[in-house]
Design an enzyme around this catalytic site. Structure first.
Site, PDB file in Angstrom:
ATOM      1  N   ASP A  94       6.072   9.114  21.191  1.00  0.00           N
ATOM      2  CA  ASP A  94       4.986   8.681  20.306  1.00  0.00           C
ATOM      3  C   ASP A  94       5.091   7.195  20.030  1.00  0.00           C
ATOM      4  O   ASP A  94       4.086   6.484  19.955  1.00  0.00           O
ATOM      5  CB  ASP A  94       5.050   9.422  18.965  1.00  0.00           C
ATOM      6  CG  ASP A  94       4.325  10.750  18.994  1.00  0.00           C
ATOM      7  OD1 ASP A  94       3.585  11.000  19.955  1.00  0.00           O
ATOM      8  OD2 ASP A  94       4.506  11.535  18.044  1.00  0.00           O
ATOM      9  N   GLU A 114      14.610  15.244  10.182  1.00  0.00           N
ATOM     10  CA  GLU A 114      15.729  15.706  10.988  1.00  0.00           C
ATOM     11  C   GLU A 114      16.425  14.509  11.635  1.00  0.00           C
ATOM     12  O   GLU A 114      15.746  13.610  12.133  1.00  0.00           O
ATOM     13  CB  GLU A 114      15.248  16.651  12.096  1.00  0.00           C
ATOM     14  CG  GLU A 114      14.436  17.835  11.588  1.00  0.00           C
ATOM     15  CD  GLU A 114      12.997  17.465  11.285  1.00  0.00           C
ATOM     16  OE1 GLU A 114      12.491  17.878  10.219  1.00  0.00           O
ATOM     17  OE2 GLU A 114      12.390  16.753  12.090  1.00  0.00           O
ATOM     18  N   LYS A 120      11.571   9.037  20.875  1.00  0.00           N
ATOM     19  CA  LYS A 120      10.288   9.689  20.620  1.00  0.00           C
ATOM     20  C   LYS A 120       9.193   8.887  21.318  1.00  0.00           C
ATOM     21  O   LYS A 120       8.910   7.736  20.968  1.00  0.00           O
ATOM     22  CB  LYS A 120       9.988   9.762  19.125  1.00  0.00           C
ATOM     23  CG  LYS A 120      10.642  10.929  18.393  1.00  0.00           C
ATOM     24  CD  LYS A 120      12.126  10.813  18.300  1.00  0.00           C
ATOM     25  CE  LYS A 120      12.717  11.895  17.374  1.00  0.00           C
ATOM     26  NZ  LYS A 120      14.189  11.823  17.350  1.00  0.00           N
ATOM     27  N   ASP A 171       0.961   4.154   1.460  1.00  0.00           N
ATOM     28  CA  ASP A 171       1.362   4.688   2.767  1.00  0.00           C
ATOM     29  C   ASP A 171       2.288   3.732   3.500  1.00  0.00           C
ATOM     30  O   ASP A 171       3.209   4.155   4.208  1.00  0.00           O
ATOM     31  CB  ASP A 171       0.124   4.964   3.636  1.00  0.00           C
ATOM     32  CG  ASP A 171      -0.759   6.062   3.061  1.00  0.00           C
ATOM     33  OD1 ASP A 171      -0.225   6.963   2.391  1.00  0.00           O
ATOM     34  OD2 ASP A 171      -1.990   6.010   3.277  1.00  0.00           O
ATOM     35  N   LYS A 172       2.053   2.436   3.339  1.00  0.00           N
ATOM     36  CA  LYS A 172       2.919   1.453   4.005  1.00  0.00           C
ATOM     37  C   LYS A 172       4.301   1.384   3.351  1.00  0.00           C
ATOM     38  O   LYS A 172       5.300   1.102   4.024  1.00  0.00           O
ATOM     39  CB  LYS A 172       2.248   0.081   3.988  1.00  0.00           C
ATOM     40  CG  LYS A 172       1.193  -0.072   5.060  1.00  0.00           C
ATOM     41  CD  LYS A 172       1.836  -0.228   6.410  1.00  0.00           C
ATOM     42  CE  LYS A 172       1.166   0.645   7.433  1.00  0.00           C
ATOM     43  NZ  LYS A 172       1.964   0.929   8.610  1.00  0.00           N
ATOM     44  N   ARG A 209       0.162   7.752   7.853  1.00  0.00           N
ATOM     45  CA  ARG A 209      -1.277   7.914   7.588  1.00  0.00           C
ATOM     46  C   ARG A 209      -2.097   6.680   7.950  1.00  0.00           C
ATOM     47  O   ARG A 209      -3.312   6.685   7.744  1.00  0.00           O
ATOM     48  CB  ARG A 209      -1.513   8.267   6.115  1.00  0.00           C
ATOM     49  CG  ARG A 209      -1.092   9.660   5.762  1.00  0.00           C
ATOM     50  CD  ARG A 209      -1.800  10.200   4.537  1.00  0.00           C
ATOM     51  NE  ARG A 209      -1.545   9.419   3.345  1.00  0.00           N
ATOM     52  CZ  ARG A 209      -1.761   9.885   2.104  1.00  0.00           C
ATOM     53  NH1 ARG A 209      -2.220  11.107   1.921  1.00  0.00           N
ATOM     54  NH2 ARG A 209      -1.510   9.123   1.064  1.00  0.00           N
ATOM     55  N   LYS A 210      -1.474   5.646   8.473  1.00  0.00           N
ATOM     56  CA  LYS A 210      -2.206   4.419   8.787  1.00  0.00           C
ATOM     57  C   LYS A 210      -2.062   4.076  10.274  1.00  0.00           C
ATOM     58  O   LYS A 210      -1.772   2.944  10.646  1.00  0.00           O
ATOM     59  CB  LYS A 210      -1.704   3.264   7.909  1.00  0.00           C
ATOM     60  CG  LYS A 210      -2.136   3.415   6.449  1.00  0.00           C
ATOM     61  CD  LYS A 210      -3.639   3.287   6.303  1.00  0.00           C
ATOM     62  CE  LYS A 210      -4.133   3.508   4.879  1.00  0.00           C
ATOM     63  NZ  LYS A 210      -4.146   4.932   4.503  1.00  0.00           N
ATOM     64  N   GLU A 244      10.373  11.426   7.403  1.00  0.00           N
ATOM     65  CA  GLU A 244       9.115  11.176   6.690  1.00  0.00           C
ATOM     66  C   GLU A 244       9.425  10.860   5.229  1.00  0.00           C
ATOM     67  O   GLU A 244      10.417  11.322   4.676  1.00  0.00           O
ATOM     68  CB  GLU A 244       8.206  12.415   6.745  1.00  0.00           C
ATOM     69  CG  GLU A 244       8.112  13.072   8.103  1.00  0.00           C
ATOM     70  CD  GLU A 244       7.331  12.258   9.107  1.00  0.00           C
ATOM     71  OE1 GLU A 244       6.527  11.409   8.677  1.00  0.00           O
ATOM     72  OE2 GLU A 244       7.514  12.474  10.314  1.00  0.00           O
ATOM     73  N   HIS A 281       0.846  -1.190   0.000  1.00  0.00           N
ATOM     74  CA  HIS A 281       0.000   0.000   0.000  1.00  0.00           C
ATOM     75  C   HIS A 281       0.885   1.244   0.000  1.00  0.00           C
ATOM     76  O   HIS A 281       1.927   1.267   0.651  1.00  0.00           O
ATOM     77  CB  HIS A 281      -0.901  -0.012   1.241  1.00  0.00           C
ATOM     78  CG  HIS A 281      -1.878   1.119   1.282  1.00  0.00           C
ATOM     79  ND1 HIS A 281      -1.524   2.388   1.689  1.00  0.00           N
ATOM     80  CD2 HIS A 281      -3.203   1.177   0.966  1.00  0.00           C
ATOM     81  CE1 HIS A 281      -2.582   3.180   1.625  1.00  0.00           C
ATOM     82  NE2 HIS A 281      -3.605   2.471   1.189  1.00  0.00           N
ATOM     83  N   LYS A 299      -5.687  -4.343   0.275  1.00  0.00           N
ATOM     84  CA  LYS A 299      -6.386  -3.887   1.478  1.00  0.00           C
ATOM     85  C   LYS A 299      -7.372  -4.976   1.895  1.00  0.00           C
ATOM     86  O   LYS A 299      -7.866  -5.743   1.056  1.00  0.00           O
ATOM     87  CB  LYS A 299      -7.157  -2.588   1.225  1.00  0.00           C
ATOM     88  CG  LYS A 299      -6.306  -1.425   0.783  1.00  0.00           C
ATOM     89  CD  LYS A 299      -7.137  -0.177   0.526  1.00  0.00           C
ATOM     90  CE  LYS A 299      -7.561   0.490   1.814  1.00  0.00           C
ATOM     91  NZ  LYS A 299      -8.209   1.809   1.564  1.00  0.00           N
ATOM     92  N   ASP A 342      -1.629   5.870  -6.356  1.00  0.00           N
ATOM     93  CA  ASP A 342      -2.094   6.756  -5.290  1.00  0.00           C
ATOM     94  C   ASP A 342      -0.879   7.147  -4.456  1.00  0.00           C
ATOM     95  O   ASP A 342      -0.159   6.275  -3.972  1.00  0.00           O
ATOM     96  CB  ASP A 342      -3.130   6.031  -4.428  1.00  0.00           C
ATOM     97  CG  ASP A 342      -3.782   6.928  -3.400  1.00  0.00           C
ATOM     98  OD1 ASP A 342      -3.614   8.156  -3.499  1.00  0.00           O
ATOM     99  OD2 ASP A 342      -4.458   6.404  -2.501  1.00  0.00           O
ATOM    100  N   ALA A 343      -0.631   8.419  -4.270  1.00  0.00           N
ATOM    101  CA  ALA A 343       0.545   8.866  -3.528  1.00  0.00           C
ATOM    102  C   ALA A 343       0.507   8.362  -2.088  1.00  0.00           C
ATOM    103  O   ALA A 343      -0.557   8.228  -1.478  1.00  0.00           O
ATOM    104  CB  ALA A 343       0.627  10.395  -3.539  1.00  0.00           C
ATOM    105  N   PHE A 370      -8.043  -4.124 -10.548  1.00  0.00           N
ATOM    106  CA  PHE A 370      -7.053  -3.448  -9.705  1.00  0.00           C
ATOM    107  C   PHE A 370      -5.680  -3.834 -10.244  1.00  0.00           C
ATOM    108  O   PHE A 370      -4.997  -4.685  -9.685  1.00  0.00           O
ATOM    109  CB  PHE A 370      -7.241  -3.886  -8.252  1.00  0.00           C
ATOM    110  CG  PHE A 370      -6.372  -3.169  -7.241  1.00  0.00           C
ATOM    111  CD1 PHE A 370      -5.477  -2.173  -7.594  1.00  0.00           C
ATOM    112  CD2 PHE A 370      -6.460  -3.513  -5.904  1.00  0.00           C
ATOM    113  CE1 PHE A 370      -4.690  -1.530  -6.658  1.00  0.00           C
ATOM    114  CE2 PHE A 370      -5.675  -2.887  -4.936  1.00  0.00           C
ATOM    115  CZ  PHE A 370      -4.784  -1.898  -5.312  1.00  0.00           C
ATOM    116  N   LYS A 389      10.543   7.205  13.436  1.00  0.00           N
ATOM    117  CA  LYS A 389      10.968   7.826  14.691  1.00  0.00           C
ATOM    118  C   LYS A 389      11.841   6.871  15.499  1.00  0.00           C
ATOM    119  O   LYS A 389      11.496   5.701  15.677  1.00  0.00           O
ATOM    120  CB  LYS A 389       9.737   8.214  15.523  1.00  0.00           C
ATOM    121  CG  LYS A 389       8.846   9.235  14.820  1.00  0.00           C
ATOM    122  CD  LYS A 389       7.578   9.510  15.605  1.00  0.00           C
ATOM    123  CE  LYS A 389       6.687  10.492  14.842  1.00  0.00           C
ATOM    124  NZ  LYS A 389       5.410  10.729  15.546  1.00  0.00           N
TER     125      LYS A 389
END
Length: 389
Positions: free
Chosen positions: A274, A58, A272, A19-20, A247-248, A45, A17, A169, A241-242, A233, A268
């Site tokens: 998060d 960074e 971090k 984003d993945k 985002r997931k 990123e 995918h 998906k 798709d960018a 597909f 990260k």
């Protein structure tokens, strides 16, 4: 009082995918830095589109990790996923690196010194969750959504599914009765495929993997198994798709069955919170449920940038607990040092173990011998019980 009868849905996405793809590249860069220096600081990123990959962020680490080295890692990551299509090819993609030095303002708040311990890399809230619905202490909808795609992926990488591509998906809707999952009411799988095969062949392939994953008697009615509902597909991945890192976050965690603090994990380093505090919260919640203290547990931690201790610990047992939440909140900080340094050292997070986390969920996985998924261990069951006596 929670509802006893309802339907709940979670989705997963494959490593192909868009984003993945970006999550895995970002985490491959984290692993590259930590391989060279376990104290490196990384916040990277990735953006991917048609034959283009852009790295931004960074870092603070050894000069040996050059932009060229990061670009090479990105290509190798795409190659391992399996993209060799005209619009997104590991060899042909233009990789641009705009990664720069970490701000000294952040460094002075986070770094340890003679006067203070290492502080959190940012402010924020992090949640962990566990439940007794599956053997891996995960909510069943996201657990099975991940497994369907993971089994298809393993077959594709083994060379037994040349008809399917990397992008896919899934979505699993389960019926709950008396608060427990009993069967699927619908399942959706969309998977990239070669142009030479049609929807019926894709459906035949996918149905076999869905049946192998779902428990006996859990398959939905045939008309509620949706495979490539649009009918075709072929163009997939960042060419179709960018993609962007981070985002997931619901796919990465509990499929929407539990709260989320909002921070992404991939890209990260473990200073971090998060990432590291979310892992610690899952670790504690899983051990609480495994100890038989509750059927469900959500745990929240909060931090301030530059401060070495959590500002708060909150536990919710969803009326399934055999002990008061307040009691647990009082002892968890004794069972585990929840400072950023304490989490990192207890779970041994300063190692190159992150690219593997960036697809098919950060939780509900088996701990690896090299320290990967250390937050999935159950070695706090007895210490938690002892602290409560």
């Amino acid at each position: 009082m929670s509802r006893a009868h309802y339907q709940f849905t979670s989705e997963s996405v494959s490593e192909g995918h868009p984003d993945k793809v970006c999550d895995q590249i970002s985490d491959a860069v984290v692993d590259l830095f930590l391989s060279a220096d376990p104290y490196a600081r990384v916040a990277v990123e990735t953006v991917a589109t048609t034959n283009r990959i852009i790295l931004v962020g960074e870092v603070r680490g050894p000069e040996s990790v050059t932009p060229a080295a990061m670009a090479d890692v990105a290509r190798q990551c795409v190659k391992s996923i399996g993209y060799e299509q005209s619009g997104f090819h590991w060899r042909d993609a233009d990789v641009q690196c705009y990664v720069h030095e970490q701000s000294s303002d952040i460094a002075q708040g986070v770094d340890a010194s003679a006067a203070k311990d290492e502080g959190a890399g940012d402010q924020g809230i992090m949640f962990g969750y566990a439940c007794s619905e599956t053997d891996e202490y995960m909510p069943a909808p996201i657990y099975y959504a991940h497994r369907i795609l993971h089994e298809i992926s393993k077959a594709r990488h083994a060379g037994t599914l040349p008809e399917l591509g990397p992008d896919a998906k899934s979505q699993v809707t389960l019926l709950y009765e008396q608060g427990r999952p009993v069967r699927a009411t619908s399942i959706v799988v969309s998977t990239q495929h070669v142009a030479e095969i049609g929807q019926e062949r894709v459906r035949e392939i996918v149905r076999g993997y869905v049946e192998s994953v779902m428990p006996s008697g859990w398959m939905p009615e045939e008309h509620e198994l949706y495979v490539n509902p649009t009918g075709r597909f072929v163009t997939g991945g960042p060419d179709g798709d960018a993609g962007v890192t981070g985002r997931k976050i619901i796919v990465d965690t509990y499929g929407g069955a539990a709260p989320h603090g909002g921070g992404a994990f991939s890209g990260k380093d473990p200073t971090k919170v998060d990432r590291s505090a979310a892992y610690a919260a899952r670790y504690l919640a899983k051990n609480i449920v495994a100890a038989g203290l509750a059927e469900k547990c959500a745990l929240q931690l909060s931090y301030a940038i530059g401060v070495s201790k959590p500002l708060s610990i909150y536990v919710d047992l969803y009326n399934t607990g055999r002990i008061k939440e307040e009691r647990l909140e009082g002892v968890l900080g004794e069972v585990m040092d929840l400072s950023p340094r304490g989490i990192r050292e207890h779970l041994q997070l300063s190692r190159p173990i992150y690219q593997r986390t960036a697809a098919y969920g950060h939780f509900g996985r088996k701990p690896d011998n090299d320290g990967g998924f250390s937050w999935e261990k159950l070695d706090l069951v007895e210490p938690i019980k002892a602290a409560l006596t």
